[in-house]
Motif scaffolding. Structure first.
Motif, PDB file in Angstrom:
ATOM      1  N   ARG A  48      14.581   6.864  21.807  1.00 30.93           N
ATOM      2  CA  ARG A  48      15.162   7.259  20.523  1.00 30.93           C
ATOM      3  C   ARG A  48      14.176   7.107  19.367  1.00 30.93           C
ATOM      4  O   ARG A  48      14.544   7.277  18.209  1.00 30.93           O
ATOM      5  N   TYR A  49      12.917   6.797  19.681  1.00 30.66           N
ATOM      6  CA  TYR A  49      11.966   6.466  18.613  1.00 30.66           C
ATOM      7  C   TYR A  49      11.804   7.606  17.608  1.00 30.66           C
ATOM      8  O   TYR A  49      11.882   7.398  16.396  1.00 30.66           O
ATOM      9  N   LYS A  50      11.577   8.806  18.090  1.00 36.27           N
ATOM     10  CA  LYS A  50      11.364   9.935  17.173  1.00 36.27           C
ATOM     11  C   LYS A  50      12.630  10.260  16.391  1.00 36.27           C
ATOM     12  O   LYS A  50      12.563  10.676  15.230  1.00 36.27           O
ATOM     13  N   GLU A  51      13.786  10.062  17.001  1.00 36.31           N
ATOM     14  CA  GLU A  51      15.052  10.291  16.302  1.00 36.31           C
ATOM     15  C   GLU A  51      15.214   9.346  15.119  1.00 36.31           C
ATOM     16  O   GLU A  51      15.579   9.766  14.013  1.00 36.31           O
ATOM     17  N   ILE A  52      14.904   8.069  15.323  1.00 37.11           N
ATOM     18  CA  ILE A  52      15.103   7.055  14.280  1.00 37.11           C
ATOM     19  C   ILE A  52      13.980   7.111  13.247  1.00 37.11           C
ATOM     20  O   ILE A  52      14.222   7.036  12.038  1.00 37.11           O
ATOM     21  N   VAL A  53      12.751   7.267  13.711  1.00 38.09           N
ATOM     22  CA  VAL A  53      11.590   7.218  12.811  1.00 38.09           C
ATOM     23  C   VAL A  53      11.310   8.585  12.177  1.00 38.09           C
ATOM     24  O   VAL A  53      10.758   8.666  11.085  1.00 38.09           O
ATOM     25  N   ARG A  54      11.690   9.629  12.862  1.00 37.32           N
ATOM     26  CA  ARG A  54      11.560  11.000  12.362  1.00 37.32           C
ATOM     27  C   ARG A  54      10.112  11.376  12.033  1.00 37.32           C
ATOM     28  O   ARG A  54       9.771  11.783  10.946  1.00 37.32           O
ATOM     29  N   SER A  55       9.276  11.201  12.992  1.00 37.59           N
ATOM     30  CA  SER A  55       7.884  11.623  12.886  1.00 37.59           C
ATOM     31  C   SER A  55       7.399  11.797  14.313  1.00 37.59           C
ATOM     32  O   SER A  55       8.203  11.805  15.251  1.00 37.59           O
ATOM     33  N   THR A 103       0.836  -1.197   0.000  1.00 35.63           N
ATOM     34  CA  THR A 103       0.000   0.000   0.000  1.00 35.63           C
ATOM     35  C   THR A 103       0.874   1.252   0.000  1.00 35.63           C
ATOM     36  O   THR A 103       1.947   1.265   0.601  1.00 35.63           O
ATOM     37  N   PRO A 104       0.433   2.331  -0.658  1.00 38.52           N
ATOM     38  CA  PRO A 104       1.199   3.576  -0.649  1.00 38.52           C
ATOM     39  C   PRO A 104       0.945   4.376   0.627  1.00 38.52           C
ATOM     40  O   PRO A 104      -0.078   4.217   1.287  1.00 38.52           O
ATOM     41  N   GLY A 105       1.895   5.249   0.931  1.00 41.23           N
ATOM     42  CA  GLY A 105       1.742   6.160   2.055  1.00 41.23           C
ATOM     43  C   GLY A 105       2.221   5.574   3.367  1.00 41.23           C
ATOM     44  O   GLY A 105       2.045   4.382   3.627  1.00 41.23           O
ATOM     45  N   CYS A 106       2.864   6.412   4.180  1.00 39.89           N
ATOM     46  CA  CYS A 106       3.321   5.978   5.506  1.00 39.89           C
ATOM     47  C   CYS A 106       3.387   7.192   6.414  1.00 39.89           C
ATOM     48  O   CYS A 106       3.685   8.307   5.967  1.00 39.89           O
ATOM     49  N   ASN A 107       3.122   6.977   7.694  1.00 37.87           N
ATOM     50  CA  ASN A 107       3.201   8.058   8.681  1.00 37.87           C
ATOM     51  C   ASN A 107       4.560   8.092   9.375  1.00 37.87           C
ATOM     52  O   ASN A 107       4.767   8.872  10.295  1.00 37.87           O
ATOM     53  N   TYR A 108       5.486   7.235   8.960  1.00 35.93           N
ATOM     54  CA  TYR A 108       6.863   7.261   9.431  1.00 35.93           C
ATOM     55  C   TYR A 108       7.766   7.712   8.285  1.00 35.93           C
ATOM     56  O   TYR A 108       7.369   7.698   7.112  1.00 35.93           O
ATOM     57  N   ASP A 109       9.007   8.065   8.628  1.00 35.99           N
ATOM     58  CA  ASP A 109       9.966   8.503   7.609  1.00 35.99           C
ATOM     59  C   ASP A 109      11.359   7.977   7.977  1.00 35.99           C
ATOM     60  O   ASP A 109      12.316   8.738   8.084  1.00 35.99           O
ATOM     61  N   CYS A 110      11.460   6.665   8.152  1.00 34.32           N
ATOM     62  CA  CYS A 110      12.731   6.043   8.533  1.00 34.32           C
ATOM     63  C   CYS A 110      13.763   6.253   7.422  1.00 34.32           C
ATOM     64  O   CYS A 110      13.470   5.985   6.250  1.00 34.32           O
ATOM     65  N   PHE A 111      14.942   6.710   7.784  1.00 34.35           N
ATOM     66  CA  PHE A 111      15.955   7.015   6.767  1.00 34.35           C
ATOM     67  C   PHE A 111      16.380   5.787   5.985  1.00 34.35           C
ATOM     68  O   PHE A 111      16.835   5.879   4.852  1.00 34.35           O
ATOM     69  N   TYR A 112      16.231   4.598   6.575  1.00 32.05           N
ATOM     70  CA  TYR A 112      16.700   3.353   5.951  1.00 32.05           C
ATOM     71  C   TYR A 112      15.586   2.587   5.241  1.00 32.05           C
ATOM     72  O   TYR A 112      15.767   1.424   4.867  1.00 32.05           O
ATOM     73  N   CYS A 113      14.449   3.221   5.031  1.00 33.05           N
ATOM     74  CA  CYS A 113      13.313   2.538   4.404  1.00 33.05           C
ATOM     75  C   CYS A 113      13.671   2.028   3.011  1.00 33.05           C
ATOM     76  O   CYS A 113      14.256   2.751   2.196  1.00 33.05           O
ATOM     77  N   HIS A 114      13.286   0.784   2.735  1.00 32.03           N
ATOM     78  CA  HIS A 114      13.535   0.196   1.419  1.00 32.03           C
ATOM     79  C   HIS A 114      12.376   0.434   0.456  1.00 32.03           C
ATOM     80  O   HIS A 114      12.436   0.027  -0.702  1.00 32.03           O
ATOM     81  N   ASN A 115      11.323   1.078   0.934  1.00 27.47           N
ATOM     82  CA  ASN A 115      10.166   1.360   0.089  1.00 27.47           C
ATOM     83  C   ASN A 115       9.871   2.856   0.078  1.00 27.47           C
ATOM     84  O   ASN A 115       8.724   3.283   0.205  1.00 27.47           O
ATOM     85  N   ARG A 116      10.899   3.665  -0.073  1.00 26.14           N
ATOM     86  CA  ARG A 116      10.730   5.119   0.005  1.00 26.14           C
ATOM     87  C   ARG A 116       9.741   5.633  -1.034  1.00 26.14           C
ATOM     88  O   ARG A 116       9.004   6.604  -0.787  1.00 26.14           O
ATOM     89  N   GLU A 117       9.694   4.994  -2.198  1.00 26.06           N
ATOM     90  CA  GLU A 117       8.755   5.442  -3.218  1.00 26.06           C
ATOM     91  C   GLU A 117       7.310   5.285  -2.742  1.00 26.06           C
ATOM     92  O   GLU A 117       6.419   6.009  -3.177  1.00 26.06           O
ATOM     93  N   LEU A 118       7.081   4.349  -1.816  1.00 23.93           N
ATOM     94  CA  LEU A 118       5.744   4.193  -1.245  1.00 23.93           C
ATOM     95  C   LEU A 118       5.461   5.271  -0.206  1.00 23.93           C
ATOM     96  O   LEU A 118       4.339   5.770  -0.101  1.00 23.93           O
ATOM     97  N   ILE A 119       6.470   5.629   0.581  1.00 25.39           N
ATOM     98  CA  ILE A 119       6.301   6.698   1.565  1.00 25.39           C
ATOM     99  C   ILE A 119       5.859   7.978   0.870  1.00 25.39           C
ATOM    100  O   ILE A 119       4.939   8.680   1.316  1.00 25.39           O
ATOM    101  N   GLU A 120       6.522   8.277  -0.232  1.00 22.66           N
ATOM    102  CA  GLU A 120       6.249   9.526  -0.942  1.00 22.66           C
ATOM    103  C   GLU A 120       5.112   9.394  -1.957  1.00 22.66           C
ATOM    104  O   GLU A 120       4.765  10.349  -2.638  1.00 22.66           O
ATOM    105  N   ASP A 121       4.547   8.185  -2.039  1.00 20.10           N
ATOM    106  CA  ASP A 121       3.388   7.923  -2.904  1.00 20.10           C
ATOM    107  C   ASP A 121       3.672   8.341  -4.351  1.00 20.10           C
ATOM    108  O   ASP A 121       2.881   9.034  -4.984  1.00 20.10           O
ATOM    109  N   LEU A 122       4.819   7.879  -4.865  1.00 23.43           N
ATOM    110  CA  LEU A 122       5.237   8.249  -6.215  1.00 23.43           C
ATOM    111  C   LEU A 122       5.015   7.138  -7.238  1.00 23.43           C
ATOM    112  O   LEU A 122       5.298   7.315  -8.415  1.00 23.43           O
TER     113      LEU A 122
END
Length: 230
Positions: free
Chosen positions: A127-134, A24-43
């Motif tokens: 450290r959750y907000k630091e790592i997840v950045r949301s 599914t597209p879209g995410c409420n997290y922004d983990c720097f190491y995400c392997h599905n970044r195109e889904l986070i940004e819904d591109l």
């Protein structure tokens, strides 16, 4: 239900089963190491629900299960109706989630639409907000995990052992978590797509498998059911 990616056959995503994985597209997290970044940004280009259902109908009897991953599937209002439809076709269902929406998980439990859950626990609570950045809150994720335990659901918790987590971080996480039926420590792999500002973070040398195995032996003092996927 909106989907933006598909793996037509997987032996890795649902333990002991052959799966179709739908993303599914879209995410409420922004983990720097995400392997599905195109889904986070819904591109990504969307896959029509008609194509999805056609594939599922054709694979009945050939595939055991359907895994809903993301992105973050619990952000989609029609997740439960879709899962009901999939189960009515005879498939097992698995839901991958970051655990940020315990109310949706509660509804999934009440409707009995998920056979197996996988919940990510990203970092120590401090450290959750630091790592997840949301605006992520580890306590909310722990609420989701405790819901699954209280309702005797089949599930696993997963942590990606990014190089920014120390053994002390992992010990703290193991202490914060309730006793788990299955705790998977996944190795970190550099994502293909990442934000330019994160280049230094994503290119930090990862822990080796032997180093993670050594960490796991320590974590087992606190979580006995540690699993290494290698």
């Amino acid at each position: 239900m909106i989907f933006a990616g598909i793996t037509k056959s997987s032996l890795l995503d649902y333990p002991g089963n052959i799966s179709i994985v739908l993303y599914t597209p879209g995410c409420n997290y922004d983990c720097f190491y995400c392997h599905n970044r195109e889904l986070i940004e819904d591109l990504t280009e969307k896959i029509s629900i008609e194509d999805i259902m056609d594939l599922l109908n054709k694979r009945i009897g050939l595939i055991d299960s359907v895994v809903i991953s993301g992105g973050e599937p619990t952000l989609h209002f029609d997740l439960i109706p879709f899962l009901k439809k999939v189960k009515s076709m005879g498939y097992l269902t698995k839901l991958d989630t970051n655990g940020s929406n315990p109310e949706v998980i509660k509804n999934c439990i009440e409707e009995d639409v998920v056979d197996y859950y996988a919940v990510d626990y990203k970092a120590p609570a401090s450290r959750y907000k630091e790592i997840v950045r949301s605006n992520a809150d580890a306590e909310v994720v722990l609420e989701t995990i405790n819901l699954l335990i209280e309702n005797s659901k089949t599930f696993e918790v997963r942590t990606t052992v990014i190089p920014q987590l120390s053994i002390n971080d992992l010990i703290q996480m193991a202490k914060e978590l309730p006793k788990l039926p299955r705790y998977v420590l996944n190795p970190y792999r550099t994502p293909v797509n990442y934000l330019p500002k994160d280049e230094e973070l994503v290119k930090t040398p990862p822990y080796s498998e032997s180093e993670i195995a050594e960490m796991a032996s320590i974590i087992k003092l606190y979580q006995t059911n540690v699993i290494l996927p290698f």
